[in-house]
Design an enzyme around this catalytic site. Structure first.
Site, short mmCIF file in Angstrom:
data_model
loop_
_atom_site.label_atom_id
_atom_site.label_comp_id
_atom_site.label_asym_id
_atom_site.label_seq_id
_atom_site.Cartn_x
_atom_site.Cartn_y
_atom_site.Cartn_z
N GLY A 148 59.23 67.80 -9.56
CA GLY A 148 57.95 68.51 -9.70
C GLY A 148 58.05 69.94 -9.21
O GLY A 148 59.02 70.33 -8.55
N GLN A 149 57.02 70.73 -9.51
CA GLN A 149 57.04 72.15 -9.17
C GLN A 149 57.12 72.40 -7.66
O GLN A 149 57.91 73.21 -7.20
CB GLN A 149 55.76 72.83 -9.70
CG GLN A 149 55.60 72.73 -11.19
CD GLN A 149 54.36 73.47 -11.67
OE1 GLN A 149 54.44 74.61 -12.09
NE2 GLN A 149 53.21 72.82 -11.60
N TYR A 165 50.38 61.66 -9.71
CA TYR A 165 50.12 61.51 -11.15
C TYR A 165 49.15 62.64 -11.47
O TYR A 165 48.00 62.64 -11.02
CB TYR A 165 49.49 60.15 -11.43
CG TYR A 165 49.21 59.89 -12.90
CD1 TYR A 165 50.00 59.02 -13.63
CD2 TYR A 165 48.15 60.53 -13.56
CE1 TYR A 165 49.75 58.77 -14.98
CE2 TYR A 165 47.90 60.30 -14.90
CZ TYR A 165 48.69 59.41 -15.61
OH TYR A 165 48.45 59.19 -16.94
N THR A 166 49.62 63.66 -12.22
CA THR A 166 48.81 64.87 -12.42
C THR A 166 48.36 65.09 -13.87
O THR A 166 47.79 66.14 -14.17
CB THR A 166 49.58 66.12 -11.94
OG1 THR A 166 50.82 66.18 -12.67
CG2 THR A 166 49.85 66.08 -10.45
N THR A 185 44.09 67.89 -4.04
CA THR A 185 43.60 68.72 -5.13
C THR A 185 42.15 69.18 -4.94
O THR A 185 41.36 68.50 -4.29
CB THR A 185 43.70 67.93 -6.47
OG1 THR A 185 43.11 68.69 -7.52
CG2 THR A 185 42.97 66.60 -6.38
N ASP A 186 41.82 70.31 -5.57
CA ASP A 186 40.44 70.80 -5.64
C ASP A 186 39.55 69.86 -6.46
O ASP A 186 38.33 69.90 -6.36
CB ASP A 186 40.41 72.19 -6.28
CG ASP A 186 40.98 72.17 -7.69
OD1 ASP A 186 42.14 71.77 -7.85
OD2 ASP A 186 40.27 72.55 -8.64
N TYR A 221 41.39 61.36 -12.32
CA TYR A 221 42.43 62.01 -11.50
C TYR A 221 41.86 62.39 -10.13
O TYR A 221 42.43 62.05 -9.09
CB TYR A 221 42.98 63.24 -12.22
CG TYR A 221 43.79 64.16 -11.33
CD1 TYR A 221 45.04 63.76 -10.84
CD2 TYR A 221 43.31 65.41 -10.98
CE1 TYR A 221 45.77 64.59 -10.02
CE2 TYR A 221 44.04 66.25 -10.16
CZ TYR A 221 45.27 65.84 -9.68
OH TYR A 221 45.99 66.67 -8.85
N LYS A 244 42.90 60.77 -6.44
CA LYS A 244 43.44 61.61 -5.36
C LYS A 244 42.57 61.49 -4.10
O LYS A 244 43.08 61.38 -2.99
CB LYS A 244 43.52 63.07 -5.80
CG LYS A 244 44.63 63.37 -6.79
CD LYS A 244 46.04 63.15 -6.22
CE LYS A 244 46.41 64.20 -5.19
NZ LYS A 244 47.77 63.95 -4.63
#
Length: 287
Positions: free
Chosen positions: A10-11, A60-61, A100-101, A124, A128
């Site tokens: 991942g990034q 899982y994005t 996450t936002d 999602y 999260k």
């Protein structure tokens, strides 16, 4: 210190690997080596590796896909996070967990604070949030960092998609009524490494680059910088369109700006404006 990072490939895991501070050992594991949804495997791996810190960058994005793939999204984002928290608690290991936002509904018009009440509006975001709550309950000493609009020179992301589309298409229509802050993954990695050095830091934090943008603003900046740097040969017209003209399976928050003040103080790291970070990332693409 030995740091175990999940989400290899991942990034964020990639950028963490690119910026390991001297004296630290990094073990990066992907889903093939460590399936975080498997509690037994998580316990075995943590026991075998004996890290000082675990950074959970696995998630899982696929936001739209999650609407129909709820089981897997929840398995990775909730059960996976819970499994890591339980294993870390057992071994007295510090856990840094990336969120996450999208835990927020986007109905505010001022930046979300870390103690604002979450209200996710898609699968999602809900998966999260469930993971965050489990981590907080099991391991109150953990660090949870919420971020948004992440991109880097590695992997698939909005910036690289835009560069490809701008080279291929005669025009583009980009959503103008969803507002947030882009985040270069290398900047988030820098913040996480600063927190690694500060064992007293715990709790929930927000981190993105400084400044705000709509997806339209972001796309315009991508094109301008790409032309300037020679990554694109010519510019194309980019039109602002409402999100209603670009329907997606998952509803997205219209306002995703999050307040970074406490994160800057805790880590002693200042946010940098997103356009400057974007320019630096594009220099890396050229290199």
């Amino acid at each position: 210190m030995k740091i175990l990072v999940t989400g290899k490939g991942g990034q964020l895991a990639h950028e963490l690997g690119n910026s390991v501070p001297q004296g630290h050992q990094l073990v990066s594991l992907g889903s093939k080596e460590l399936d975080i949804t498997n509690s037994e495997l998580v316990n075995q791996t943590i026991n075998a590796q004996q890290p000082d810190i675990v950074i959970n960058a696995a998630a899982y994005t696929a936001v739209d896909k999650a609407e129909t793939d709820k089981e897997l999204a929840c398995a990775v984002n909730q059960t996976g996070a819970k499994n890591l928290a339980l294993a870390c608690k057992q071994q007295n290991i510090r856990l840094l967990h990336v969120s996450t936002d999208f835990v927020f509904d986007g109905t505010k018009s001022t930046p979300y604070q870390t103690d604002d009440i979450p209200n996710p509006i898609n699968v999602y975001g809900a998966s999260k949030l469930a993971g965050d709550l489990d981590v907080m309950e099991i391991l109150p000493s953990s660090v949870i960092v919420r971020t948004a609009w992440v991109y880097s020179a590695h992997g698939n992301n909005f910036v690289k998609s835009m560069l490809r589309l701008m080279a291929e298409k005669p025009t583009l229509g980009i959503v103008y009524d969803q507002i947030g802050s882009p985040t270069w993954a290398a900047g988030l990695a820098k913040w996480l490494w600063a927190v690694v050095e500060k064992p007293q830091v715990c709790g929930v934090y927000h981190w993105t680059d400084a400044g705000v943008a709509s997806w339209y603003d972001f796309a315009v900046a991508i094109q301008e910088l790409a032309i300037e740097k020679g990554l694109l040969k010519h510019s194309i017209p980019i039109s602002p369109i409402p999100a209603s003209q670009y329907p997606t399976p998952a509803i997205r928050p219209s306002f995703s700006v999050i307040d970074k003040t406490s994160a800057e103080v805790a880590a002693d790291v200042k946010t940098i404006h997103w356009r400057k970070q974007l320019s630096t990332m594009m220099d890396e693409l050229m290199g």
